[in-house]
Design a protein around this motif. Structure first.
Motif: not given
Length: 355
Positions: A265-270, A275-286, A301-304
Motif C-alpha cells: 500500500d502507498i502510505t503518505p510517508q512512502l 516522490s511517488l506520483p500517486a497516493t492511490a494504487g498498489a506499489l510494485v515492490v518487486s 516502482g510501478d503503481i498499479i
C-alpha cells in the motif's frame, strides 16, 4: 461474478484480525452429544428465517456433521463433506506454525467416537483444507449453493476452547468482506461473510448454518474484544469451500491466477519519501523474474491503478480483482510509471497451491 464490497482498512488492521483456529492446548474438552449442546445467542430474534426458535432444529440437522480436529499443537473444528469420510476445515487448523500441513490428525465425531484423519490437501490462499478418515456412511452436511441474505439467521457449531459441539447464534451482518494481507494471511482474506454470532478460538473450520440447516460456510476469524469489537466474526462462504474442496479431492492442489509481483500500500510517508506520483494504487515492490508481470514489462516502482477494468486503490483491491480471474486469462493492467501512465497486457499464470 458477484461484486465485492471492500472492508475499510481504517476500521480494522490486519493485526487486529484473529484466526479462530487452534486453541493453545490439544487437551480434550468435555464430551458432548447432539442431545446436549451448549447454546448462546448474540441477538434476541435474528431476522429473516425463523429466529431463535429455529435453532434447536438446525442443531439437530447439522450437529452430527460437525467434528473436532486435534493436532500436535491444538484443536479446531471441521464439517463432514461426503459420507465416504472426507471432511472440510480451515487450512490453518491442520497446519503447523510454519504453515506446513500435518500428515495425520485426530478426529472426534459428534457421537464421541474417534478416528485418525489423513490430510489430503490445503489451500493457503482461501484457507480451506480437506482431510479423510477411513469410515463410510457418515452424515454429510448440506452446503448452500448461494449467498445468504444480510439479516438472515446464522448458527455456529464448533469446539471453541475445546468445548465440543458448542452452539452460538446470530445473523449475517454483511457479505463480501475483504481483509488486507498479514503475516498470518499473506494472500489476504477475500469475499468473507460477516456474522455477529460469537466465534472463538477452536471454532475454525466448524459449521455456520442457516435456518434451513444448510451450511453457508466455515468459521474463519473474528475480531477480539481487545480491538474494541463486539461480536464481529468472519466466515468462508460455502461456494469457496466446495470449489476448493472439490479441487483438492480431485488433484490435491488448487489453481489460482498469479501475477508475480510483491505489492504494498502507498502510505503518505512512502509517497513523500520516494516522490511517488500517486497516493492511490498498489506499489510494485518487486517483480518475479519470468513471471507474467515480468513478461508484460512491469517494473518495480510501478503503481498499479487499474486491473481488468477494476480501479485499484490499495493492495486489497488488487487481490480482490486478481481472485476474480482464472489462470491463462489475458487482462489489461494500467500502471503509473513516473509521470506517464501505460497499459500492460498480461497473461496470468497459475499459482497452484497444495501440500
Amino acid at each position: 461474478m458477484t461484486s465485492f464490497r471492500i472492508y475499510p482498512a481504517a476500521a480494522v488492521t490486519a493485526a487486529a484480525l484473529a484466526l479462530a483456529g487452534c486453541t493453545g492446548s490439544p487437551a480434550p474438552g468435555p464430551t458432548s452429544t447432539a442431545a446436549s449442546p451448549s447454546v448462546s445467542a448474540s441477538a434476541a430474534t435474528p431476522a429473516g428465517g425463523g429466529g431463535l426458535p429455529a435453532v434447536p432444529g438446525v442443531v439437530k440437522e447439522v450437529e452430527p456433521s460437525v467434528v473436532t480436529i486435534r493436532t500436535e499443537i491444538g484443536l479446531g473444528s471441521g464439517v463432514i463433506y461426503h459420507s465416504d469420510g472426507s471432511i472440510v476445515t480451515d487450512a490453518h487448523v491442520i497446519e503447523n506454525e510454519q504453515k506446513q500441513p500435518f500428515k495425520n490428525v485426530q478426529v472426534q465425531f459428534a457421537d464421541g467416537s474417534q478416528a485418525q484423519g489423513t490430510v489430503l490437501g490445503v489451500d493457503d490462499v482461501t484457507d480451506v483444507g480437506v482431510i479423510k478418515v477411513d469410515r463410510t456412511g457418515l452424515p454429510a452436511a448440506k452446503f448452500a449453493t448461494s449467498d445468504p441474505e444480510v439479516g438472515s439467521m446464522t448458527v455456529v457449531i464448533g469446539s471453541p476452547l475445546g468445548l465440543e459441539e458448542t452452539v452460538t447464534a446470530g445473523i449475517v451482518s454483511s457479505l463480501h468482506r475483504n481483509m488486507p494481507p498479514s503475516k498470518e494471511s499473506p494472500h489476504g482474506a477475500i469475499d468473507l461473510l460477516q456474522t455477529d454470532a460469537p466465534i472463538s478460538p477452536g471454532n475454525s473450520g466448524g459449521a455456520v448454518a442457516d435456518s434451513t440447516g444448510q451450511v453457508i460456510g466455515l468459521s474463519e476469524a473474528y475480531l477480539p474484544p481487545s480491538s474494541g469489537a463486539v461480536a464481529i466474526g468472519f466466515v468462508t462462504p460455502s461456494s469457496t469451500v466446495t470449489n476448493v474442496a472439490d479441487q483438492l479431492l480431485a488433484s490435491g492442489s488448487v489453481k489460482h491466477a498469479a501475477l508475480g509481483v510483491v505489492p504494498t500500500d502507498i502510505t503518505p510517508q512512502l509517497a513523500q519519501r520516494f516522490s511517488l506520483p500517486a497516493t492511490a494504487g498498489a506499489l510494485v515492490v518487486s517483480v518475479s523474474q519470468g513471471s507474467p508481470a515480468d513478461q508484460a514489462g512491469m517494473k518495480a516502482g510501478d503503481i498499479i491503478t487499474k486491473f481488468a477494468q477494476n480501479q485499484i486503490g490499495n493492495v486489497t483491491d488488487l487481490l480482490v480483482a486478481l481472485r476474480k480471474q482464472d489462470p491463462g486469462q489475458q487482462v489489461d493492467i494500467v500502471v503509473q510509471r513516473g509521470s506517464a501512465s501505460q497499459t500492460l497486457h498480461v497473461t496470468l499464470g497459475n499459482l497452484a497451491t497444495g501440500p
